[in-house]
Motif scaffolding. Structure first.
Motif, mmCIF file in Angstrom:
data_model
loop_
_atom_site.group_PDB
_atom_site.id
_atom_site.type_symbol
_atom_site.label_atom_id
_atom_site.label_comp_id
_atom_site.label_asym_id
_atom_site.label_seq_id
_atom_site.Cartn_x
_atom_site.Cartn_y
_atom_site.Cartn_z
ATOM 1 N N PHE A 1 29.436 38.207 27.117
ATOM 2 C CA PHE A 1 30.263 39.425 27.472
ATOM 3 C C PHE A 1 31.896 39.180 27.346
ATOM 4 N N LYS A 2 32.337 38.148 26.522
ATOM 5 C CA LYS A 2 33.737 37.837 26.565
ATOM 6 C C LYS A 2 34.376 38.979 25.360
ATOM 7 N N ASP A 3 33.727 39.545 24.569
ATOM 8 C CA ASP A 3 34.074 40.506 23.739
ATOM 9 C C ASP A 3 34.113 42.270 24.167
ATOM 10 N N PHE A 4 33.916 42.144 25.447
ATOM 11 C CA PHE A 4 33.914 43.540 26.120
ATOM 12 C C PHE A 4 35.402 43.744 26.662
ATOM 13 N N ASN A 5 35.624 45.170 26.541
ATOM 14 C CA ASN A 5 36.772 45.707 27.069
ATOM 15 C C ASN A 5 36.766 45.521 28.476
ATOM 16 N N VAL A 6 37.699 44.963 29.222
ATOM 17 C CA VAL A 6 37.511 44.730 30.461
ATOM 18 C C VAL A 6 37.337 46.074 31.442
ATOM 19 N N ARG A 7 37.791 47.249 30.975
ATOM 20 C CA ARG A 7 37.632 48.428 31.660
ATOM 21 C C ARG A 7 36.249 48.758 31.719
ATOM 22 N N GLY A 8 35.348 48.367 30.844
ATOM 23 C CA GLY A 8 34.015 48.794 30.796
ATOM 24 C C GLY A 8 33.018 47.759 31.437
#
Length: 292
Positions: free
Chosen positions: A79-86
């Motif tokens: 999950f490291k390429d996820f936008n942290v807001r999501g």
């Protein structure tokens, strides 16, 4: 590299845990596996952005496995390429004093992802039919009116608890939560090797506890409880997946692939269209900004 087929990992019939794979060979080097993971997790991040804009679904990803199964590192790498807001990640340890004043599902319910977000449960509501089943005395700490002694924690008690969990998952699924449940299936030999590495590497010592060895001695008990939990609760709306976990890079790729290949089938998840007035004036808005 061999293709990854979801059907090879999805549990849709009764299983014998001893026959489930703990290792799978994708016929690829670690470098190729990591490169493939890089591509998929970027796609997952993009898909999550679309889901965030769409705002009608959420995704709950549950990870269960024995100690050292690799849950933390898998979550980090997938999950490291996820936008942290999501995305929100929660790790469930022993219940707090406040949590014990509620029913056992309360602390999980209040941490469910809102629409548009991914929620990660690192250890999950299944702790309540795994750890507590191996250690039934823990149930006494829940202060349930009908449970006053260990003899009350009987098969009828567990039958009811499994029904409650299935209903919990059905309710949130019907409300738009897409559920994935991953059993990181580690062999006992591999767990021993990983525990030894924790003792040998100073920067990993903090992860080790003498209780790890006490729990390892109960390996067979846990396997029996996992098998029963999976067989009772792998449903069409909340399926379990057996993830061979002896090789961490392979396990990460399999999880990422299952997530992406399943989620991209939701054709109704699209970015919302602009209202007609805004869409018809895009060029005018652009010129206004450029003229500043």
């Amino acid at each position: 590299m061999k293709d990854i087929h979801i059907k090879d990992f999805k549990i849709d019939s009764k299983i014998d845990i001893k026959t489930l794979e703990t290792k799978v060979d994708l016929d690829a080097s670690e470098k190729k596996i990591e490169k493939k993971l890089d591509k998929i997790r970027v796609k997952l991040g993009e898909w999550q952005n679309t889901m965030y804009a769409h705002g009608k679904y959420s995704v709950l990803v549950c990870f269960q496995g024995m100690d050292t199964a690799g849950k933390d590192s898998l979550i980090r790498e997938v999950f490291k390429d996820f936008n942290v807001r999501g995305i929100d990640c929660h790790s469930f340890k022993s219940p707090t004093e406040l949590e014990l004043k509620h029913d056992y599902l309360w602390r999980h319910y209040v941490r469910l992802p809102v629409r548009g977000k991914f929620g990660i449960f690192n250890r999950t509501h299944y702790e309540n039919v795994l750890v507590t089943r191996v250690h039934p005395n823990y149930i006494l700490g829940e202060n349930i009116p009908t449970v006053t002694e260990l003899s009350d924690v009987n098969e009828a008690f567990w039958d009811n608890r499994f029904d409650e969990i299935v209903n919990f998952e059905k309710t949130i699924s019907n409300s738009g939560t897409i559920i994935f449940k991953f059993f990181l299936n580690l062999s006992k030999d591999e767990q021993r090797d990983r525990l030894i590495r924790r003792l040998e590497k100073k920067n990993k010592n903090w992860k080790f506890s003498a209780d790890d060895l006490k729990e390892r001695a109960l390996w067979d008990n846990y396997q029996t409880c996992y098998e029963d939990a999976i067989n009772r609760t792998s449903t069409p709306n909340a399926p379990w997946y057996n993830i061979p976990a002896d090789d961490k890079p392979t396990a990460r790729l399999i999880v990422a692939n299952i997530l992406y290949e399943t989620l991209k089938k939701y054709q109704d998840i699209k970015e919302p269209q602009l209202d007609p007035e805004t869409e018809s004036n895009i060029e005018a808005y652009k010129k206004q900004l450029e003229s500043e």
